[in-house]
Design a protein around this motif. Structure first.
Motif, PDB file in Angstrom:
ATOM      1  N   GLU A   1     -18.620  18.778 -11.506  1.00  0.00           N
ATOM      2  CA  GLU A   1     -19.836  17.970 -11.595  1.00  0.00           C
ATOM      3  C   GLU A   1     -20.411  18.021 -13.007  1.00  0.00           C
ATOM      4  OE1 GLU A   1     -22.771  18.166  -8.524  1.00  0.00           O
ATOM      5  OE2 GLU A   1     -21.272  18.262  -6.923  1.00  0.00           O
ATOM      6  N   MET A   2     -20.399  19.194 -13.625  1.00  0.00           N
ATOM      7  CA  MET A   2     -20.896  19.310 -14.998  1.00  0.00           C
ATOM      8  C   MET A   2     -20.008  18.502 -15.941  1.00  0.00           C
ATOM      9  SD  MET A   2     -23.051  20.281 -17.266  1.00  0.00           S
ATOM     10  CE  MET A   2     -24.122  21.404 -16.409  1.00  0.00           C
ATOM     11  N   LEU A   3     -18.707  18.561 -15.723  1.00  0.00           N
ATOM     12  CA  LEU A   3     -17.790  17.784 -16.560  1.00  0.00           C
ATOM     13  C   LEU A   3     -18.087  16.295 -16.475  1.00  0.00           C
ATOM     14  CD1 LEU A   3     -14.286  19.461 -16.090  1.00  0.00           C
ATOM     15  CD2 LEU A   3     -15.740  19.476 -18.116  1.00  0.00           C
ATOM     16  N   GLN A   4     -18.341  15.804 -15.267  1.00  0.00           N
ATOM     17  CA  GLN A   4     -18.646  14.384 -15.094  1.00  0.00           C
ATOM     18  C   GLN A   4     -19.944  14.014 -15.804  1.00  0.00           C
ATOM     19  OE1 GLN A   4     -18.069  12.578 -11.093  1.00  0.00           O
ATOM     20  NE2 GLN A   4     -17.519  14.687 -10.512  1.00  0.00           N
ATOM     21  N   LEU A   5     -20.963  14.844 -15.648  1.00  0.00           N
ATOM     22  CA  LEU A   5     -22.253  14.566 -16.284  1.00  0.00           C
ATOM     23  C   LEU A   5     -22.107  14.556 -17.805  1.00  0.00           C
ATOM     24  CD1 LEU A   5     -24.528  16.744 -13.964  1.00  0.00           C
ATOM     25  CD2 LEU A   5     -24.455  14.239 -14.044  1.00  0.00           C
ATOM     26  N   LEU A   6     -21.384  15.540 -18.343  1.00  0.00           N
ATOM     27  CA  LEU A   6     -21.149  15.601 -19.788  1.00  0.00           C
ATOM     28  C   LEU A   6     -20.362  14.382 -20.272  1.00  0.00           C
ATOM     29  CD1 LEU A   6     -20.234  19.359 -20.280  1.00  0.00           C
ATOM     30  CD2 LEU A   6     -21.987  18.119 -21.590  1.00  0.00           C
ATOM     31  N   GLN A   7     -19.322  14.042 -19.535  1.00  0.00           N
ATOM     32  CA  GLN A   7     -18.482  12.907 -19.915  1.00  0.00           C
ATOM     33  C   GLN A   7     -19.298  11.612 -19.947  1.00  0.00           C
ATOM     34  OE1 GLN A   7     -15.185  13.011 -20.895  1.00  0.00           O
ATOM     35  NE2 GLN A   7     -15.521  10.880 -21.452  1.00  0.00           N
ATOM     36  N   HIS A   8     -20.095  11.383 -18.914  1.00  0.00           N
ATOM     37  CA  HIS A   8     -20.881  10.150 -18.860  1.00  0.00           C
ATOM     38  C   HIS A   8     -21.992  10.142 -19.923  1.00  0.00           C
ATOM     39  CE1 HIS A   8     -18.999   9.741 -14.774  1.00  0.00           C
ATOM     40  NE2 HIS A   8     -18.661   8.637 -15.407  1.00  0.00           N
ATOM     41  N   LEU A   9     -22.567  11.299 -20.193  1.00  0.00           N
ATOM     42  CA  LEU A   9     -23.568  11.354 -21.261  1.00  0.00           C
ATOM     43  C   LEU A   9     -22.912  11.060 -22.603  1.00  0.00           C
ATOM     44  CD1 LEU A   9     -26.499  11.837 -22.081  1.00  0.00           C
ATOM     45  CD2 LEU A   9     -25.948  14.278 -22.309  1.00  0.00           C
ATOM     46  N   SER A  10     -21.733  11.615 -22.818  1.00  0.00           N
ATOM     47  CA  SER A  10     -21.003  11.369 -24.056  1.00  0.00           C
ATOM     48  C   SER A  10     -20.679   9.880 -24.209  1.00  0.00           C
ATOM     49  CB  SER A  10     -19.706  12.196 -24.068  1.00  0.00           C
ATOM     50  OG  SER A  10     -18.946  11.912 -25.213  1.00  0.00           O
TER      51      SER A  10
END
Length: 179
Positions: free
Chosen positions: A47-56
């Protein structure tokens, strides 16, 4: 991954990019939690990876740069929430050298099921420190940001070199020299 990491990340996103961005990255992600986090809960790292990816993707800022900024924010949270931990140390090298044997011990008292990276002290002197970071999460830039803020906390300058020992970033050498 402990919920405090998620709640503070979303606080940072709101502070830096606005509430609309928080909603956007949550909606763009496929989150089992549906983006609802408590600081004491435990959530999947994916979930953190997805949030980071989408923020990036939405900000055109690399994940490594986002992790550095997030680490600075998180350090301030730790400094405010656990001032006694910082009062134990008079020197940034001493503090960083104690990550594994003191700081992570204290974190586990608060969050017994926390999955923390390991930091092995390879070499230490009064003005230098070499650490090996190991984590399946490869969030070494988060660690780098925390190290940068540690030196700032002690009003000390340093150079910190990061050398990936594994190309996926799961094992990294930090070479730290006080100026």
């Amino acid at each position: 991954m402990k919920g405090i990491v998620f709640t503070e990340f979303l606080d940072l996103v709101e502070d830096k990019f606005g509430l609309e961005m928080v909603d956007k990255i949550i909606n763009e992600s496929n989150l089992e939690s549906e983006g609802i986090y408590t600081s004491v809960g435990t959530y999947k790292f994916s979930e953190m990876l997805q949030l980071l990816q989408h923020l990036s993707e939405n900000t055109n800022i690399s994940i490594d740069e986002l992790l550095l900024v997030y680490a600075e924010h998180f350090f301030n949270v730790l400094e405010t929430s656990y001032p006694g931990l910082f009062a134990t140390y008079n020197d940034p090298i001493e503090m960083l050298a104690s990550i594994e044997n003191h700081i992570h011990v204290e974190v586990r008292k608060i969050y017994p099921d926390a999955e923390l990276p390991t930091f092995e002290v390879v070499e230490k002197s009064e003005n230098s420190l070499t650490l090996i970071y190991k984590s399946s999460r490869a969030m070494h830039h988060f660690g780098l940001g925390l190290m940068n803020k540690t030196f700032e906390h002690f009003n000390t300058e340093a150079t910190i070199l990061l050398e990936k020992l594994k190309s996926d970033g799961t094992t990294v050498k930090f070479i730290i020299n006080k100026k």
